[in-house]
Write a protein that holds these residues in place. Structure first.
Motif, PDB file in Angstrom:
ATOM      1  N   LYS A   1     -66.174 -27.307 -43.683  1.00 52.53           N
ATOM      2  CA  LYS A   1     -67.175 -27.311 -44.755  1.00 52.53           C
ATOM      3  C   LYS A   1     -68.428 -28.110 -44.431  1.00 52.53           C
ATOM      4  O   LYS A   1     -69.542 -27.669 -44.743  1.00 52.53           O
ATOM      5  CB  LYS A   1     -66.534 -27.813 -46.053  1.00 52.53           C
ATOM      6  N   PRO A   2     -68.308 -29.306 -43.798  1.00 56.19           N
ATOM      7  CA  PRO A   2     -69.536 -30.056 -43.498  1.00 56.19           C
ATOM      8  C   PRO A   2     -70.471 -29.352 -42.517  1.00 56.19           C
ATOM      9  O   PRO A   2     -71.649 -29.695 -42.446  1.00 56.19           O
ATOM     10  CB  PRO A   2     -69.011 -31.370 -42.907  1.00 56.19           C
ATOM     11  N   ASN A   3     -69.949 -28.375 -41.765  1.00 55.52           N
ATOM     12  CA  ASN A   3     -70.795 -27.626 -40.835  1.00 55.52           C
ATOM     13  C   ASN A   3     -71.558 -26.503 -41.527  1.00 55.52           C
ATOM     14  O   ASN A   3     -72.393 -25.847 -40.895  1.00 55.52           O
ATOM     15  CB  ASN A   3     -69.950 -27.002 -39.723  1.00 55.52           C
ATOM     16  N   ILE A   4     -71.267 -26.258 -42.802  1.00 61.53           N
ATOM     17  CA  ILE A   4     -71.751 -25.055 -43.474  1.00 61.53           C
ATOM     18  C   ILE A   4     -72.552 -25.421 -44.719  1.00 61.53           C
ATOM     19  O   ILE A   4     -72.057 -26.099 -45.615  1.00 61.53           O
ATOM     20  CB  ILE A   4     -70.564 -24.154 -43.869  1.00 61.53           C
ATOM     21  N   GLU A   5     -73.799 -24.943 -44.757  1.00 60.82           N
ATOM     22  CA  GLU A   5     -74.665 -25.183 -45.910  1.00 60.82           C
ATOM     23  C   GLU A   5     -75.017 -23.888 -46.623  1.00 60.82           C
ATOM     24  O   GLU A   5     -75.027 -23.829 -47.849  1.00 60.82           O
ATOM     25  CB  GLU A   5     -75.950 -25.895 -45.472  1.00 60.82           C
ATOM     26  N   SER A   6     -75.306 -22.848 -45.846  1.00 59.85           N
ATOM     27  CA  SER A   6     -75.704 -21.560 -46.412  1.00 59.85           C
ATOM     28  C   SER A   6     -75.386 -20.472 -45.406  1.00 59.85           C
ATOM     29  O   SER A   6     -75.102 -20.743 -44.232  1.00 59.85           O
ATOM     30  CB  SER A   6     -77.204 -21.548 -46.725  1.00 59.85           C
ATOM     31  N   ALA A   7     -75.474 -19.228 -45.866  1.00 57.20           N
ATOM     32  CA  ALA A   7     -75.203 -18.109 -44.972  1.00 57.20           C
ATOM     33  C   ALA A   7     -76.218 -18.049 -43.839  1.00 57.20           C
ATOM     34  O   ALA A   7     -75.864 -17.829 -42.672  1.00 57.20           O
ATOM     35  CB  ALA A   7     -75.191 -16.806 -45.764  1.00 57.20           C
ATOM     36  N   ASP A   8     -77.488 -18.246 -44.163  1.00 56.40           N
ATOM     37  CA  ASP A   8     -78.528 -18.191 -43.132  1.00 56.40           C
ATOM     38  C   ASP A   8     -78.353 -19.318 -42.113  1.00 56.40           C
ATOM     39  O   ASP A   8     -78.486 -19.101 -40.904  1.00 56.40           O
ATOM     40  CB  ASP A   8     -79.911 -18.274 -43.766  1.00 56.40           C
ATOM     41  N   GLN A   9     -78.072 -20.513 -42.595  1.00 51.59           N
ATOM     42  CA  GLN A   9     -77.861 -21.646 -41.691  1.00 51.59           C
ATOM     43  C   GLN A   9     -76.649 -21.404 -40.793  1.00 51.59           C
ATOM     44  O   GLN A   9     -76.683 -21.671 -39.586  1.00 51.59           O
ATOM     45  CB  GLN A   9     -77.672 -22.928 -42.504  1.00 51.59           C
ATOM     46  N   LEU A  10     -75.568 -20.887 -41.381  1.00 55.71           N
ATOM     47  CA  LEU A  10     -74.347 -20.656 -40.616  1.00 55.71           C
ATOM     48  C   LEU A  10     -74.566 -19.579 -39.564  1.00 55.71           C
ATOM     49  O   LEU A  10     -74.106 -19.711 -38.418  1.00 55.71           O
ATOM     50  CB  LEU A  10     -73.227 -20.235 -41.576  1.00 55.71           C
ATOM     51  N   ARG A  11     -75.262 -18.535 -39.924  1.00 55.54           N
ATOM     52  CA  ARG A  11     -75.558 -17.467 -38.966  1.00 55.54           C
ATOM     53  C   ARG A  11     -76.372 -18.018 -37.795  1.00 55.54           C
ATOM     54  O   ARG A  11     -76.105 -17.714 -36.626  1.00 55.54           O
ATOM     55  CB  ARG A  11     -76.326 -16.341 -39.666  1.00 55.54           C
ATOM     56  N   ARG A  12     -77.349 -18.832 -38.096  1.00 50.60           N
ATOM     57  CA  ARG A  12     -78.183 -19.410 -37.041  1.00 50.60           C
ATOM     58  C   ARG A  12     -77.351 -20.320 -36.131  1.00 50.60           C
ATOM     59  O   ARG A  12     -77.478 -20.290 -34.908  1.00 50.60           O
ATOM     60  CB  ARG A  12     -79.337 -20.181 -37.682  1.00 50.60           C
ATOM     61  N   LEU A  13     -76.493 -21.138 -36.735  1.00 52.78           N
ATOM     62  CA  LEU A  13     -75.638 -22.030 -35.953  1.00 52.78           C
ATOM     63  C   LEU A  13     -74.732 -21.244 -35.010  1.00 52.78           C
ATOM     64  O   LEU A  13     -74.651 -21.539 -33.804  1.00 52.78           O
ATOM     65  CB  LEU A  13     -74.785 -22.880 -36.903  1.00 52.78           C
ATOM     66  N   CYS A  14     -74.046 -20.246 -35.541  1.00 50.72           N
ATOM     67  CA  CYS A  14     -73.106 -19.482 -34.719  1.00 50.72           C
ATOM     68  C   CYS A  14     -73.816 -18.721 -33.607  1.00 50.72           C
ATOM     69  O   CYS A  14     -73.369 -18.736 -32.446  1.00 50.72           O
ATOM     70  CB  CYS A  14     -72.322 -18.506 -35.597  1.00 50.72           C
TER      71      CYS A  14
END
Length: 332
Positions: free
Chosen positions: A46-59
């Protein structure tokens, strides 16, 4: 097959590591895990995840960075069971969890929607489904996470999830072998024990895992539980008897085998001992889910044993081949 240098000890060691990290971007810590430790996979919380756009960019950034470093694509994993264990919150679809799935169609809907949402953000592995069987007369630690019913029903529901995820390109990981549904203590905090004969396990707890194997599940996660009737010395995640003799040899499983998180309190051994046991048991992937010294200790220990022990080097090559075959199949 992905081109890979089996003479590179850092690359061989790194492919067997699935690591957690702090932050929500491709920061210096994550770059270090990929570039220096040559990590084969990362796991998100959960701490790695803020939003769908942020998560997509991270991955996407992390996977591209691995490729830029000359590595195979990364496993990017998450625990998205639904209900109590769901790292992705709204706007991702929220499911009530396995106990609330009443029909096979419920399981198929969960798998279809979850696979689509994970794939959209660049996640390629789900640490699901839970294949544990929790009898109704036991106050199981897993009661809020298991499919209701007997071993046959857990098998049916679990394999529906496995097929639904994997048909859509998301690797499924069945857990927690050889079954923790009858335990009442939490391995995050203590070392539980299940005093069950193998003959009983074969009639109950192992049935869903047999079904998962037949459904070609990509991965199986080992529990941190002691099964003294099977191995009086080591918990499943460190046991050659359970991970190799039972799962690999007797049940014929050829997919990925991984530990649960080695940061959990059920693991009291030093990391060098853990890694030696893991490698001896032909376990493919080591999970260290939190930033800290255990990551460095695990990586150094894998490197050491690959260099010093010919048998562990040769079995390590087989482990990496399984990892690369899975990546070729699901990550292209």
């Amino acid at each position: 097959m992905i081109s890979f240098d089996f003479n590179s000890l850092p690359d061989m060691a790194g492919q067997r590591l699935m690591l957690g990290f702090d932050g929500q971007t491709l920061n210096s810590e994550l770059k270090h895990l990929i570039k220096v430790y040559r990590a084969g996979g990362i796991i998100l919380f959960k701490p790695n995840i803020e939003s769908a756009d942020q998560l997509r960019r991270l991955c996407m950034d992390a996977r591209k960075y691995a490729l830029d470093q000359g590595l195979p694509d990364l496993f990017v994993a998450v625990d998205q069971e639904g209900g109590k264990v769901a790292r992705l919150r709204k706007p991702f679809t929220q499911f009530p969890g396995n106990p609330h799935m009443k029909t096979l169609e419920d399981a198929r809907d969960f798998a279809r929607i979850t696979a689509s949402e994970l794939s959209d953000v660049g996640i390629n592995m789900n640490m699901a489904p839970v294949m544990d069987v929790a009898p109704p007369d036991v106050n199981s630690i897993m009661k809020d996470r298991v499919f209701e019913g007997d071993a046959k029903r857990v098998s049916q529901m679990g394999t529906a999830v496995i097929k639904g995820l994997q048909d859509r390109g998301i690797m499924a990981v069945g857990k927690h072998f050889p079954g923790i549904g009858r335990t009442v203590k939490d391995s995050h905090f203590v070392l539980p024990e299940l005093d069950a004969h193998l003959s009983h396990l074969k009639q109950t707890d192992l049935v869903p895992f047999e079904a998962a194997i037949n459904a070609q599940v990509s991965g199986i996660m080992l529990s941190h539980i002691m099964y003294p009737r099977l191995d009086s010395d080591w918990q499943a995640s460190l046991s050659t008897v359970i991970a190799y003799d039972l799962l690999r040899r007797d049940m014929g499983y050829q997919g990925l085998v991984m530990t649960d998180d080695l940061d959990m309190k059920a693991i009291s051994h030093d990391m060098d001992t853990c890694i030696h046991r893991i490698m001896t048991a032909h376990i493919d992937i080591v999970l260290v889910c939190h930033a800290g010294p255990n990551i460095t200790d695990a990586r150094d220990a894998v490197m050491t044993y690959l260099e010093r022990d010919k048998e562990l080097f040769e079995s390590g090559q087989a482990c990496v081949k399984r990892i690369l075959a899975a990546k070729e199949k699901f990550l292209g």
